[in-house]
Design a protein around this motif. Structure first.
Motif, PDB file in Angstrom:
ATOM      1  N   LEU A  41       1.336  -1.067   0.457  1.00  0.00           N
ATOM      2  CA  LEU A  41       0.352  -0.015   0.424  1.00  0.00           C
ATOM      3  C   LEU A  41       0.860   1.140   0.077  1.00  0.00           C
ATOM      4  CD1 LEU A  41      -2.637   1.563   0.446  1.00  0.00           C
ATOM      5  CD2 LEU A  41      -2.515   1.388   2.737  1.00  0.00           C
ATOM      6  N   ALA A  42       1.495   1.388   0.598  1.00  0.00           N
ATOM      7  CA  ALA A  42       2.909   2.520   0.757  1.00  0.00           C
ATOM      8  C   ALA A  42       3.376   2.789  -0.717  1.00  0.00           C
ATOM      9  CB  ALA A  42       3.524   1.680   1.925  1.00  0.00           C
ATOM     10  N   VAL A  43       3.945   1.751  -1.367  1.00  0.00           N
ATOM     11  CA  VAL A  43       4.447   2.141  -3.016  1.00  0.00           C
ATOM     12  C   VAL A  43       3.270   1.973  -3.721  1.00  0.00           C
ATOM     13  CG1 VAL A  43       6.165   0.606  -5.039  1.00  0.00           C
ATOM     14  CG2 VAL A  43       5.859   0.167  -1.983  1.00  0.00           C
ATOM     15  N   GLU A  44       2.601   1.725  -3.417  1.00  0.00           N
ATOM     16  CA  GLU A  44       1.348   1.925  -4.041  1.00  0.00           C
ATOM     17  C   GLU A  44       1.220   3.775  -4.386  1.00  0.00           C
ATOM     18  OE1 GLU A  44      -3.243   1.233  -5.999  1.00  0.00           O
ATOM     19  OE2 GLU A  44      -2.073  -0.421  -4.353  1.00  0.00           O
ATOM     20  N   THR A 143     -15.233   1.211   4.255  1.00  0.00           N
ATOM     21  CA  THR A 143     -15.310  -0.703   3.955  1.00  0.00           C
ATOM     22  C   THR A 143     -16.555  -0.807   4.493  1.00  0.00           C
ATOM     23  OG1 THR A 143     -13.311  -0.178   4.519  1.00  0.00           O
ATOM     24  CG2 THR A 143     -14.079  -2.175   4.363  1.00  0.00           C
ATOM     25  N   VAL A 144     -17.165  -1.251   5.631  1.00  0.00           N
ATOM     26  CA  VAL A 144     -18.685  -2.057   5.658  1.00  0.00           C
ATOM     27  C   VAL A 144     -19.578  -1.268   5.249  1.00  0.00           C
ATOM     28  CG1 VAL A 144     -17.091  -2.412   8.190  1.00  0.00           C
ATOM     29  CG2 VAL A 144     -18.228  -0.349   8.007  1.00  0.00           C
ATOM     30  N   ARG A 145     -19.124  -0.426   5.122  1.00  0.00           N
ATOM     31  CA  ARG A 145     -21.075   0.423   4.330  1.00  0.00           C
ATOM     32  C   ARG A 145     -20.841  -0.009   3.560  1.00  0.00           C
ATOM     33  NH1 ARG A 145     -20.186   5.458   6.737  1.00  0.00           N
ATOM     34  NH2 ARG A 145     -19.743   6.214   5.263  1.00  0.00           N
ATOM     35  N   GLU A 146     -19.575  -1.300   2.632  1.00  0.00           N
ATOM     36  CA  GLU A 146     -19.228  -1.282   1.329  1.00  0.00           C
ATOM     37  C   GLU A 146     -19.127  -0.015   0.285  1.00  0.00           C
ATOM     38  OE1 GLU A 146     -22.393  -3.675  -0.425  1.00  0.00           O
ATOM     39  OE2 GLU A 146     -22.014  -5.652   1.937  1.00  0.00           O
ATOM     40  N   GLU A 147     -18.590   0.913   0.333  1.00  0.00           N
ATOM     41  CA  GLU A 147     -18.361   2.281  -0.655  1.00  0.00           C
ATOM     42  C   GLU A 147     -16.964   1.876  -1.325  1.00  0.00           C
ATOM     43  OE1 GLU A 147     -18.227   5.849   1.838  1.00  0.00           O
ATOM     44  OE2 GLU A 147     -19.915   5.867   2.306  1.00  0.00           O
ATOM     45  N   ILE A 148     -16.082   1.296  -0.714  1.00  0.00           N
ATOM     46  CA  ILE A 148     -14.843   0.654  -1.230  1.00  0.00           C
ATOM     47  C   ILE A 148     -15.150  -0.139  -2.243  1.00  0.00           C
ATOM     48  CG2 ILE A 148     -12.305  -0.341  -0.797  1.00  0.00           C
ATOM     49  CD1 ILE A 148     -13.035   2.782   0.578  1.00  0.00           C
ATOM     50  N   VAL A 153     -15.850  -0.785  -8.516  1.00  0.00           N
ATOM     51  CA  VAL A 153     -17.316  -1.341  -9.373  1.00  0.00           C
ATOM     52  C   VAL A 153     -16.795  -0.577 -10.779  1.00  0.00           C
ATOM     53  CG1 VAL A 153     -19.541  -1.595  -9.562  1.00  0.00           C
ATOM     54  CG2 VAL A 153     -18.231  -3.079  -7.517  1.00  0.00           C
ATOM     55  N   MET A 154     -17.536   0.940  -9.947  1.00  0.00           N
ATOM     56  CA  MET A 154     -16.940   1.804 -10.938  1.00  0.00           C
ATOM     57  C   MET A 154     -16.074   2.730 -11.487  1.00  0.00           C
ATOM     58  SD  MET A 154     -19.770   5.043  -8.861  1.00  0.00           S
ATOM     59  CE  MET A 154     -18.687   4.724  -7.080  1.00  0.00           C
ATOM     60  N   GLY A 155     -14.807   1.100 -11.138  1.00  0.00           N
ATOM     61  CA  GLY A 155     -13.257   2.287 -12.105  1.00  0.00           C
ATOM     62  C   GLY A 155     -13.001   2.737 -11.319  1.00  0.00           C
ATOM     63  N   ILE A 156     -12.773   2.935  -9.563  1.00  0.00           N
ATOM     64  CA  ILE A 156     -12.214   4.299  -9.081  1.00  0.00           C
ATOM     65  C   ILE A 156     -11.397   3.394  -8.293  1.00  0.00           C
ATOM     66  CG2 ILE A 156     -12.368   6.081  -7.726  1.00  0.00           C
ATOM     67  CD1 ILE A 156     -15.022   6.945  -8.751  1.00  0.00           C
ATOM     68  N   ASN A 157     -10.124   3.932  -8.475  1.00  0.00           N
ATOM     69  CA  ASN A 157      -9.105   3.198  -7.359  1.00  0.00           C
ATOM     70  C   ASN A 157      -9.051   4.229  -6.180  1.00  0.00           C
ATOM     71  OD1 ASN A 157      -6.737   2.346  -6.508  1.00  0.00           O
ATOM     72  ND2 ASN A 157      -5.419   2.692  -7.574  1.00  0.00           N
ATOM     73  N   PRO A 158      -9.731   3.069  -5.126  1.00  0.00           N
ATOM     74  CA  PRO A 158      -9.301   3.357  -3.642  1.00  0.00           C
ATOM     75  C   PRO A 158      -8.062   4.453  -3.315  1.00  0.00           C
ATOM     76  CG  PRO A 158     -10.597   2.080  -3.620  1.00  0.00           C
ATOM     77  CD  PRO A 158      -9.814   1.627  -5.173  1.00  0.00           C
ATOM     78  N   LEU A 162      -8.582   7.729  -2.741  1.00  0.00           N
ATOM     79  CA  LEU A 162      -9.000   8.202  -0.752  1.00  0.00           C
ATOM     80  C   LEU A 162      -7.625   8.304   0.376  1.00  0.00           C
ATOM     81  CD1 LEU A 162     -12.773   5.936  -0.294  1.00  0.00           C
ATOM     82  CD2 LEU A 162     -12.063   8.221  -0.737  1.00  0.00           C
ATOM     83  N   VAL A 163      -6.791   7.372  -0.679  1.00  0.00           N
ATOM     84  CA  VAL A 163      -5.697   6.993   0.688  1.00  0.00           C
ATOM     85  C   VAL A 163      -4.460   8.618   0.107  1.00  0.00           C
ATOM     86  CG1 VAL A 163      -3.199   5.248   0.612  1.00  0.00           C
ATOM     87  CG2 VAL A 163      -6.085   4.407   0.605  1.00  0.00           C
ATOM     88  N   ILE A 164      -4.127   8.682  -0.952  1.00  0.00           N
ATOM     89  CA  ILE A 164      -2.902   9.134  -1.238  1.00  0.00           C
ATOM     90  C   ILE A 164      -3.287  10.543  -0.464  1.00  0.00           C
ATOM     91  CG2 ILE A 164      -2.213  11.042  -3.583  1.00  0.00           C
ATOM     92  CD1 ILE A 164      -2.428   8.302  -4.844  1.00  0.00           C
ATOM     93  N   PRO A 165      -4.757  11.485  -1.443  1.00  0.00           N
ATOM     94  CA  PRO A 165      -4.422  12.924  -0.223  1.00  0.00           C
ATOM     95  C   PRO A 165      -4.663  12.790   1.233  1.00  0.00           C
ATOM     96  CG  PRO A 165      -6.721  12.021  -1.840  1.00  0.00           C
ATOM     97  CD  PRO A 165      -5.472  10.700  -1.718  1.00  0.00           C
TER      98      PRO A 165
END
Length: 284
Positions: A41-44, A143-148, A153-158, A162-165
């Motif tokens: 995850l850190a490398v990505e 995550t538990v609300r399945e938003e991730i 599914v919509m082709g957006i990388n979480p 979310l992580v990079i900002p």
């Protein structure tokens, strides 16, 4: 009627030693796998962040929003932590130096203690407590609300969304918080030295400037940035892997805080040893 067999099934442990060994092996393997996913995850996040900056699609607005939130939850606790820390360092070191008859060195000892160790550790602990819990709870709830899963599914990388900002915001806030703690801690130690330990202001600042060099400040800032990066990566990893509803989110927050604090202490020990080897204390 044939009696039921009480022998253990094939592959199941038969003794307490085998049960302990199996549990220890499972925990060790799971820990190594978790560490591997965290590094991945850190490398990505690093690769994606630099790629977004080069491609001019970096989410600056989201990054600034996260940075402002981190500042609001850590600025006041940083001041409240820096004041007693500077006072404690000044009092404890001052009593020892007073017995040696070198009261003028209180400024050097207090300044080095706050800059080299106190400020970066306090920064990491604050970010690990307030920042990591906020990030882990936010991502865990998503995550538990399945938003991730919906983002995937919509082709957006979480990670990109979310992580990079959050990584960029934490890396930006960490050195600012470190500078604030350095300033407040040194000022608090200064007033204690001249008010309670009868040290003249001139000798305090003279020894402080003689023993504290610019390299110490840069190392402190670098440690703060590294601690912030460790905190945000651990928090994001635990949040994205939260499972089991609200209980899973709470467990993820708890794990994020504990792992963040533990990693900060261990990494600080290693950095201190390396810095002592290559940058020994010297008089400016």
């Amino acid at each position: 009627m044939r009696p039921e067999s009480t022998a253990p099934a094939r592959g199941e442990p038969t003794t307490a030693l085998q049960i302990v060994r199996r549990n220890f092996t499972d925990v060790a393997v799971a820990s190594v796998r978790t560490f591997g996913r965290t590094v991945e995850l850190a490398v990505e996040a690093l690769r994606g962040g630099f790629g977004d900056i080069v491609a001019r699609r970096f989410p600056w607005r989201e990054m600034l929003h996260q940075a402002w939130y981190l500042i609001t939850v850590t600025a006041l606790p940083a001041i409240l932590m820096a004041v007693p820390f500077g006072v404690v360092v000044s009092v404890q070191v001052g009593n020892l130096i007073h017995q040696l008859g070198a009261d003028s060195l209180i400024g050097a000892a207090g300044g080095l203690g706050v800059i080299q160790q106190g400020a970066p550790i306090a920064t990491g602990l604050l970010l690990g407590g307030a920042g990591a819990s906020a990030i882990a709870s936010d991502l865990g709830a998503r995550t538990v609300r399945e938003e991730i899963d919906a983002l995937r599914v919509m082709g957006i990388n979480p990670v990109q969304r979310l992580v990079i900002p959050r990584v960029a915001a934490m890396v930006l806030v960490a050195p600012l918080l470190n500078v604030l703690i350095i300033f407040v801690g040194i000022v608090a130690g200064y007033f204690v030295a001249i008010g309670a330990q009868n040290v003249t202001p001139g000798s305090y600042w003279a020894t402080f400037g003689a023993f504290t060099v610019l390299t110490d400040v840069w190392i402190s800032l670098a440690k703060a940035v590294l601690f912030g990066f460790l905190v945000v990566i651990v928090a994001c990893q635990r949040g994205l892997e939260a499972r089991g509803g609200p209980r899973g989110v709470a467990d993820g927050v708890n794990a994020a805080v504990v792992l963040s604090v533990a990693s900060i202490i261990v990494v600080n020990l290693l950095i201190t040893q390396v810095v002592t080897m290559f940058f020994p204390m010297r008089v400016a």
